[in-house]
Design an enzyme around this catalytic site. Structure first.
Site, PDB file in Angstrom:
ATOM      1  N   LYS A   9       0.515  -1.273   0.129  1.00  0.00           N
ATOM      2  CA  LYS A   9      -0.375   0.023   0.163  1.00  0.00           C
ATOM      3  C   LYS A   9       1.322   1.182   0.240  1.00  0.00           C
ATOM      4  CE  LYS A   9      -3.619  -2.525   2.218  1.00  0.00           C
ATOM      5  NZ  LYS A   9      -4.700  -2.657   3.557  1.00  0.00           N
ATOM      6  N   GLN A  21      -4.937  -2.083   9.726  1.00  0.00           N
ATOM      7  CA  GLN A  21      -4.322  -3.043   9.146  1.00  0.00           C
ATOM      8  C   GLN A  21      -4.953  -4.184  10.146  1.00  0.00           C
ATOM      9  OE1 GLN A  21      -2.830  -3.660   5.241  1.00  0.00           O
ATOM     10  NE2 GLN A  21      -3.813  -5.405   6.086  1.00  0.00           N
ATOM     11  N   ASP A  40     -10.113   2.449   4.671  1.00  0.00           N
ATOM     12  CA  ASP A  40     -11.250   0.619   4.198  1.00  0.00           C
ATOM     13  C   ASP A  40     -12.988   0.464   4.345  1.00  0.00           C
ATOM     14  OD1 ASP A  40      -8.993  -0.552   4.225  1.00  0.00           O
ATOM     15  OD2 ASP A  40      -8.921  -0.923   5.984  1.00  0.00           O
TER      16      ASP A  40
END
Ligand code: NDP
Length: 295
Positions: A56, A100, A123
């Protein structure tokens, strides 16, 4: 009837065009504003999570998004993590926050997700953002389902009228994807299957669009596809393989070689949905920067 091999949905090419577009948008954006800024939070040393975060960071750098990664030991107290997230919520120089997953067992994923400011939730896992997806007025769409819908669109595959069968009902893939595909701009008729579904193959065989997101390598075989189906393979499974340097290879949830001769379109693993997921996170980060600037 036997058909020729399915056309490949090339995640590499499509993800590259998404990245190019985001890069152009950021070039225009930064003529009179700072670049979008994404903070990733990584707890513990799960190798897959570390690799995802590295990927990322690399993607973000390529398109002009600035990043920082806050790395914590696996025994980080939950309250400390929540405090970090609240600080990031309050920091005007941070546009997007990404925690994460999975988190260590002693930390409640949901509590952490619920603490992220919905306007920074790149997200798209916060209940407010999932609710907006359900209502059809999204701010952030979870990157994997977003990437799947984008892939279909860019291959001129119109889900309207299709029987879409999704195998897997997770909050990050199956459920939001079902919502997206049933919206008025997609118009698919959606079935969501899971581990308690009876006669799974009866469902998958009638699919015009089959999405495999269950996390079991090569689970969907040729006998589970009966017609010129569009097959989207979300699965990323590490299969032991001593012939590789890493000691494993990545396999999807679909037996690619077997299903390819039946399907009309198919995504490979690697080189399919995973790359789109990464690209759509960049799009979401650009959206976060816009929201932050207008706040
Ligand atoms: P989860 O483990 O959260 O969910 C798996 C789902 O599949 C569950 O709903 C489960 O049913 C269902 N399932 C499991 N086994 C079967 C079975 N034998 N028959 C029918 N349904 C079954 O997984 P995720 O959604 O997080 O991920 C799924 C896969 O996608 C994984 O391989 C993951 O690595 C990959 N992934 C890939 C991404 C990408 O970018 N390409 C992004 C995210 C995930 P039940 O609910 O009943 O337990």
């Amino acid at each position: 009837m036997a058909s020729s091999d399915a056309s490949l949905i090339d995640g590499r090419e499509i993800a590259q065009s998404v990245r190019d577009e985001v890069s152009q948008a950021i070039d225009a954006w930064t003529t009179d504003r700072r670049p979008p800024f994404l903070t990733a939070v990584l707890v513990g040393d799960n190798p897959a999570s570390k690799a995802y975060v590295r990927g990322k960071e690399k993607d973000a750098a390529e398109v002009g998004i600035e990043t920082e990664t806050l790395q914590f030991d696996a025994d980080l107290p939950e309250e400390k993590l929540l405090g970090t997230v609240r600080d990031l919520n309050d920091d005007p120089s941070v546009d997007g926050i990404l925690v994460q997953l999975p988190l260590p067992d002693h930390i409640d994923d949901r509590g952490v997700i619920d603490t992220i400011d919905p306007a920074k939730d790149v997200d798209g896992f916060h209940p407010e953002n999932l609710g907006r997806v359900m209502r059809g007025t999204p701010s952030f769409i979870p990157a994997t389902p977003y990437g799947i819908v984008e892939m279909l669109d860019r291959c001129d595959i119109d889900p309207e009228g299709m029987d879409a069968v999704i195998v897997g009902r997770s909050n990050i893939v199956g459920k939001p994807l079902a919502n997206l595909l049933m919206q008025r701009d997609q118009n698919a008729t959606v079935t969501v299957c899971h581990s308690r579904t009876e006669d799974l193959a009866a469902h998958t065989r009638r699919a015009d669009l089959l999405v495999a997101a269950l996390g079991q390598a090569n689970f969907i075989g040729a006998d589970m596809v009966s017609k010129a189906t569009v097959v989207i393979d979300v699965g990323i499974n590490r299969v032991e393989d001593d012939s590789t340097d890493r000691g494993y290879r990545l396999e999807g949830d679909v037996d690619f070689d077997a299903v390819r001769s039946k399907a009309s379109w198919i995504t490979p693993v690697p080189g399919g949905v995973g790359l789109m997921t990464r690209a759509m996170l960049l799009k979401n980060t650009m959206t976060a920067a816009r929201l932050q600037a207008s706040a």
